[in-house]
Design a protein around this motif. Structure first.
Motif, mmCIF file in Angstrom:
data_model
loop_
_atom_site.group_PDB
_atom_site.id
_atom_site.type_symbol
_atom_site.label_atom_id
_atom_site.label_comp_id
_atom_site.label_asym_id
_atom_site.label_seq_id
_atom_site.Cartn_x
_atom_site.Cartn_y
_atom_site.Cartn_z
ATOM 1 N N ALA A 281 0.820 -1.214 0.000
ATOM 2 C CA ALA A 281 0.000 0.000 0.000
ATOM 3 C C ALA A 281 0.856 1.268 0.000
ATOM 4 O O ALA A 281 0.318 2.375 0.028
ATOM 5 N N HIS A 282 2.194 1.105 -0.012
ATOM 6 C CA HIS A 282 3.138 2.228 0.006
ATOM 7 C C HIS A 282 2.990 3.065 1.275
ATOM 8 O O HIS A 282 3.078 4.293 1.247
ATOM 9 N N VAL A 283 2.782 2.364 2.384
ATOM 10 C CA VAL A 283 2.688 3.018 3.693
ATOM 11 C C VAL A 283 3.948 2.664 4.484
ATOM 12 O O VAL A 283 4.295 1.491 4.617
ATOM 13 N N TYR A 284 4.607 3.689 5.004
ATOM 14 C CA TYR A 284 5.889 3.483 5.676
ATOM 15 C C TYR A 284 5.921 4.247 6.998
ATOM 16 O O TYR A 284 5.190 5.219 7.198
ATOM 17 N N HIS A 285 6.785 3.800 7.887
ATOM 18 C CA HIS A 285 6.980 4.538 9.134
ATOM 19 C C HIS A 285 7.759 5.824 8.866
ATOM 20 O O HIS A 285 7.590 6.825 9.557
ATOM 21 N N ASP A 286 8.598 5.788 7.831
ATOM 22 C CA ASP A 286 9.464 6.938 7.556
ATOM 23 C C ASP A 286 9.775 6.954 6.066
ATOM 24 O O ASP A 286 10.327 5.984 5.532
ATOM 25 N N ARG A 287 9.434 8.047 5.378
ATOM 26 C CA ARG A 287 9.689 8.133 3.939
ATOM 27 C C ARG A 287 11.182 8.070 3.613
ATOM 28 O O ARG A 287 11.567 7.659 2.512
ATOM 29 N N LEU A 288 12.031 8.476 4.557
ATOM 30 C CA LEU A 288 13.473 8.477 4.296
ATOM 31 C C LEU A 288 14.027 7.070 4.119
ATOM 32 O O LEU A 288 15.144 6.899 3.637
ATOM 33 N N THR A 289 13.281 6.056 4.534
ATOM 34 C CA THR A 289 13.753 4.674 4.402
ATOM 35 C C THR A 289 13.303 4.028 3.090
ATOM 36 O O THR A 289 13.587 2.864 2.851
#
Length: 406
Positions: free
Chosen positions: A213-221
């Motif tokens: 779903a392209h959901v992440y804790h941190d976009r930088l990762t």
């Protein structure tokens, strides 16, 4: 005493009666008004006593039911309120849980026809989706669950068409008005269950569902690893660092930030137009680099994230052809289909002829893998590898790592 005082008290008592009718008990606090005049406040004190009435720094007057019940029992207060209103105060005759659930599901069907796979499972007593929904209905009233169901459905619809990374906190704030909502708890469980239903995954596949779903804790990762004679132009400046690493036999790692604003991406002027090979797992990807071919290699690291999607979309139209090497279990073929949807590709080292050559090394499918395969075949219209998946169902699946040249 003025009629206004009497009318206001009647309004308050009617509000209490309706609150009890809906909830079945007197608890918590209820706002009665703001900056009430002295006469009205005195009338409330006369009726309820001083202790149950709380005034905050905004001059809001609240009735504290816990303090109120220190003065008399709930039944005594209900009888007193009923006599004043001229009617008995009773719990409203409510719908059964099944009736309430049926109404909510029907409303979801009308509002979100694209989520039929979810509403069908909600209505199926044999599904875990149904069980989770009913357990929440027992904890909440119908309106609260309706609001939650609609918020969750809106989030699912958004995620099904989303390809840009979004953090869990942003998703919570955007659809549930609280950035912490999706970190844990029942709302997260409901959203994960519905996404798992759409993707044909189990809810225990937590990381895969979020990545899908392209959901992440941190976009930088959000990174992608690529290897090839690649150059790109950004803000009018030409960058060739990926090609320079390629010349040294090293892959490059690009972050989502690196990929923003790229105007053009292609090959060095001296390079022969390469094939673009996407590769699911790390060991086979490293093997392809060691083979020192002239192909461009893209590591998907399992389910492709937003950066992998972006790189594939930029490079696939410029490649000689697009190939994918992955496992031939249902998830492996599904990963290939995700990239195929962006730009058509062919299977590489995991095509039917190769699988047949490795028949003695195929692994049997688990019951869950079989269910996953049937879900893909039954629900994914236009799935590009039905024959390969049918072969997997019939004969077992091949891991990338067992591939050997002829």
């Amino acid at each position: 005493m003025s009629n206004a005082d009497t009318d206001f008290l009647h309004t308050v008592l009617d509000k209490i009666a309706r609150r009890y009718s809906k909830r079945g008990k007197l608890s918590g606090r209820m706002k009665l008004g703001t900056a009430l005049d002295h006469a009205t406040l005195a009338r409330l004190h006369q009726y309820f006593g001083v202790a149950p009435l709380r005034i905050n720094n905004k001059e809001e007057i609240h009735l504290d039911f816990d303090r109120l019940l220190n003065e008399a029992t709930q039944a005594q207060w209900l009888n007193r309120i009923g006599r004043r209103l001229g009617r008995s105060v009773q719990v409203a005759q409510s719908r059964t849980t099944e009736q309430e659930a049926s109404v909510i599901i029907s409303r979801l069907k009308l509002a979100f026809p694209q989520l039929l796979m979810i509403t069908d499972r909600l209505a199926d007593p044999q599904s875990g989706t149904h069980d989770l929904f009913f357990s929440l209905l027992k904890q909440k009233n119908a309106q609260m669950l309706t609001d939650l169901a609609f918020q969750t459905a809106q989030a699912v619809v958004f995620l099904l068409s989303n390809h840009d990374p979004i953090t869990i906190s942003e998703l919570g704030a955007r659809f549930f008005e609280n950035s912490k909502t999706l970190r844990q708890g029942e709302v997260r469980r409901l959203l994960m269950d519905w996404l798992a239903c759409c993707y044909g995954l189990g809810q225990e596949d937590d990381a895969q569902i979020w990545s899908h779903a392209h959901v992440y804790h941190d976009r930088l990762t959000v990174n992608a690893v690529i290897y090839g004679p690649i150059v790109y132009k950004k803000n009018g400046i030409k960058f060739d660092w990926i090609a320079r690493l390629y010349q040294q036999g090293e892959p490059a790692t690009l972050s989502w930030s690196n990929l923003q604003g790229i105007e053009e991406m292609g090959w060095t002027e001296t390079a022969v137009t390469p094939s673009l090979i996407s590769c699911e797992n790390e060991a086979p990807f490293s093997r392809l680099i060691r083979e020192k071919g002239t192909d461009c290699l893209l590591f998907t690291s399992g389910f492709p994230n937003s950066a992998v999607h972006k790189l594939y979309a930029l490079l696939a139209p410029r490649a000689r052809d697009c190939l994918h090497w992955g496992d031939t279990d249902p998830n492996g073929l599904y990963i290939a289909s995700l990239l195929y949807a962006i730009h058509p590709l062919s299977l590489y080292r995991c095509d039917p002829a190769t699988i047949k050559r490795h028949t003695g090394h195929l692994l049997p499918l688990t019951a869950r893998q079989r269910e996953r395969a049937q879900t893909i075949l039954n629900t994914m219209e236009g799935f590009p590898f039905p024959d390969e998946l049918a072969c997997t169902l019939a004969s077992g699946w091949m891991e990338q790592e067992i591939w050997q040249p002829e």
